[in-house]
Enzyme design. Structure first.
Site, PDB file in Angstrom:
ATOM      1  N   PHE A  61       0.856  -1.192   0.000  1.00 48.30           N
ATOM      2  CA  PHE A  61       0.000   0.000   0.000  1.00 48.30           C
ATOM      3  C   PHE A  61       0.884   1.231   0.000  1.00 48.30           C
ATOM      4  O   PHE A  61       1.639   1.469   0.945  1.00 48.30           O
ATOM      5  CB  PHE A  61      -0.957   0.050   1.196  1.00 48.30           C
ATOM      6  CG  PHE A  61      -1.893   1.228   1.078  1.00 48.30           C
ATOM      7  CD1 PHE A  61      -3.038   1.151   0.298  1.00 48.30           C
ATOM      8  CD2 PHE A  61      -1.597   2.433   1.683  1.00 48.30           C
ATOM      9  CE1 PHE A  61      -3.871   2.255   0.128  1.00 48.30           C
ATOM     10  CE2 PHE A  61      -2.427   3.549   1.522  1.00 48.30           C
ATOM     11  CZ  PHE A  61      -3.565   3.458   0.751  1.00 48.30           C
ATOM     12  N   LYS A 100       2.069  11.117   7.361  1.00 49.36           N
ATOM     13  CA  LYS A 100       1.229  10.835   8.533  1.00 49.36           C
ATOM     14  C   LYS A 100       1.708  11.521   9.819  1.00 49.36           C
ATOM     15  O   LYS A 100       1.462  12.704   9.995  1.00 49.36           O
ATOM     16  CB  LYS A 100       1.067   9.325   8.681  1.00 49.36           C
ATOM     17  CG  LYS A 100       0.286   8.750   7.484  1.00 49.36           C
ATOM     18  CD  LYS A 100      -0.371   7.432   7.728  1.00 49.36           C
ATOM     19  CE  LYS A 100      -1.363   7.111   6.625  1.00 49.36           C
ATOM     20  NZ  LYS A 100      -0.996   6.007   5.764  1.00 49.36           N
ATOM     21  N   ASP A 125       9.140   2.963   2.193  1.00 44.27           N
ATOM     22  CA  ASP A 125       7.945   3.737   2.524  1.00 44.27           C
ATOM     23  C   ASP A 125       7.683   3.603   4.026  1.00 44.27           C
ATOM     24  O   ASP A 125       7.206   2.572   4.495  1.00 44.27           O
ATOM     25  CB  ASP A 125       6.750   3.225   1.706  1.00 44.27           C
ATOM     26  CG  ASP A 125       5.462   4.020   1.977  1.00 44.27           C
ATOM     27  OD1 ASP A 125       5.405   4.750   2.988  1.00 44.27           O
ATOM     28  OD2 ASP A 125       4.508   3.874   1.188  1.00 44.27           O
TER      29      ASP A 125
HETATM   30  C1  PLP Z   1      -1.187   6.034   4.308  1.00 41.05           C
HETATM   31  C2  PLP Z   1      -0.069   5.499   3.486  1.00 41.05           C
HETATM   32  C3  PLP Z   1       0.268   6.084   2.251  1.00 41.05           C
HETATM   33  C4  PLP Z   1      -0.541   7.180   1.624  1.00 41.05           C
HETATM   34  O1  PLP Z   1      -0.614   8.329   2.392  1.00 41.05           O
HETATM   35  P1  PLP Z   1      -1.790   9.385   2.116  1.00 41.05           P
HETATM   36  O2  PLP Z   1      -1.444  10.530   3.005  1.00 41.05           O
HETATM   37  O3  PLP Z   1      -3.075   8.712   2.463  1.00 41.05           O
HETATM   38  O4  PLP Z   1      -1.721   9.736   0.665  1.00 41.05           O
HETATM   39  C5  PLP Z   1       1.369   5.572   1.582  1.00 41.05           C
HETATM   40  N1  PLP Z   1       2.077   4.561   2.078  1.00 41.05           N
HETATM   41  C6  PLP Z   1       1.790   3.976   3.251  1.00 41.05           C
HETATM   42  C7  PLP Z   1       2.633   2.849   3.760  1.00 41.05           C
HETATM   43  C8  PLP Z   1       0.685   4.415   3.982  1.00 41.05           C
HETATM   44  O5  PLP Z   1       0.360   3.802   5.118  1.00 41.05           O
END
Ligand code: PLP
Length: 420
Positions: free
Chosen positions: A145, A259, A230
């Site tokens: 994700f 985040k 990520d």
């Molecule tokens: C939440 C998330 C994203 C995307 O972030 P947004 O602020 O919702 O665009 C990308 N990678 C990971 C691992 C995430 O948990």
């Protein structure tokens, strides 16, 4: 009381009537929040076991971040990068001092930061590695994700995230997560980057085999492929270290954060890397009106200070160990597996998790199922130990109730069969 109940369902109806239905939220209408607790329209309190997908690691409405937000909002909020502002340089220095990365490029949402990293990797592939223009390949992992933009869902293996949204950019492929040999086989001379979550969050807190991150790091070095990690959800203390990659003492080429970088006050994300990688961007190559704005930078600086000063990574490690041992001690034939690292835990069930999450919300604990059968537990890292204990008690009791209900169902069907 009845009036306020009406109010709550009115709000839900408004949302359903006037909003796009791209989410299926639990029916709790949150009115206010502080620390690990949220309060709904009727004054009911709930313990937050999701933390807005780890965006509020520092707890809701942290007073120090709030102060930074208000002070900055009274001076200047947005300049655009057409001009300089007096907060961006300080955030860039703080990120460097905290993480050791030479450079950072601030954006807003996580998905935008992932896009930024992919653009950097493509341009690095062409201009530094010497891949023919338009030929670069990016490899990611199955069940990843990384967000919701078209390029990013082009890397997804989740049919629902892709269906109806194609065509996708070329040069994107995936390999199984946790399988370093598969990565080695997939790399070609055109590969510019490997994008990976150190622990797959949305997939259900999937922890790769020990040594995986070290192996993929070695493969990427050997093949001159950028390792992009990520850390948008796993980073900034969630797994018991500042970054989840630190559990294997590696040094990725590129780290993506978001985040909790703002403690939930504001969308702030960033790509951290070397001068060589982020140096591929020339003025005008890439940008964002809001990226690096003074309000975001002031908030992010305060959010990072809270993580360091309140030792949130260490708290996560300590409390996570306690929570994991308690959940592992649970005896229920509904549980397939309990796993976790720091205060980032998952209970995988052999039945849908949604009814369990609904039962938990009736008891005052907010969890959200992920991938149908997994309950993710990710409280704010400032949670008090007593509150964590209470939340875990509720989980224990709900799982026990569900086991009892299912047995009752089985018995009643048996009775029905017998009486026929
Ligand atoms: C939440 C998330 C994203 C995307 O972030 P947004 O602020 O919702 O665009 C990308 N990678 C990971 C691992 C995430 O948990």
């Amino acid at each position: 009381m009845e009036q306020s109940q009406g109010f709550e369902s009115d709000l839900r109806d408004l949302e359903e009537q006037y909003g796009a239905h791209n989410y299926h939220p639990l029916d709790v209408v949150i009115h206010s929040a502080r620390g690990a607790w949220v309060t709904d329209e009727e004054g009911r309190r709930y313990l937050d076991f999701l933390s807005a997908y780890s965006a509020v690691n520092q707890g809701h409405c942290h007073p120090a971040i709030f102060r930074a937000l208000v002070e900055q909002a009274q001076r200047v909020t947005l300049t655009s990068r057409a001009f300089r502002n007096d907060q961006l340089p300080l955030l860039l220095r703080d990120l460097h001092e905290l993480t050791g990365y030479e450079r950072a490029l601030p954006m807003n949402s996580g998905a935008e930061a992932v896009e930024t990293a992919l653009k950097a990797a493509r341009k690095w592939g062409e201009t530094v590695k010497g891949i023919a223009p338009g030929e670069t390949e990016i490899i990611a992992c199955a069940n990843n994700f990384h967000g919701r933009t078209i390029a990013v869902v082009g890397l997804s293996t989740e049919p629902q995230y892709r269906s109806g949204f194609g065509p996708f950019p070329a040069g994107l492929r995936t390999v199984p997560f946790g399988d370093a040999a598969a990565l080695r086989r997939a790399i070609t001379p055109q590969t510019s980057a490997f994008l990976v979550e150190p622990i797959q969050g949305e997939a259900g807190i999937i922890i790769p085999p020990q040594g995986y991150l070290r192996e993929v790091t070695a493969i990427c070095r050997e093949k001159n492929v950028l390792l992009i990690v990520d850390e948008i959800q796993s980073g900034l203390g969630r797994t018991g270290k500042l970054f989840a990659y630190m559990h294997e003492q590696i040094r990725p080429d590129v780290v993506i954060v978001g985040k909790a970088l703002s403690g939930g006050f504001y969308p702030v994300s960033a790509v951290l890397s070397s001068a060589a990688v982020l140096g591929v961007f020339q003025p005008g190559d890439h940008g964002s009106t809001f990226g690096g704005n003074p309000l975001a930078c002031a908030v992010a600086r305060a959010a990072l200070r809270v993580i360091v000063e309140e030792r949130l990574a260490e708290r996560s490690a300590e409390l996570g160990e306690y929570a994991l041992s308690r959940l592992r001690a649970l005896r229920s034939d509904r549980i397939v597996e309990v796993r976790g690292r720091g205060l980032w835990l998952a209970i995988e069930l052999n039945q849908p998790a949604r009814p369990v999450c609904e039962a938990l919300s009736r008891r005052g604990v907010l969890c959200k199922e992920t991938h149908e059968r997994v309950i993710r537990i990710a409280p704010p890292l400032v949670i008090r130990r007593e509150d964590l204990e209470w939340g875990l008690d509720q989980i224990e009791e709900v799982l026990r109730e569900h086991a009892a209900e299912n047995e009752a169902e089985v018995e009643s069907t048996q009775v029905a069969v017998l009486s026929r």
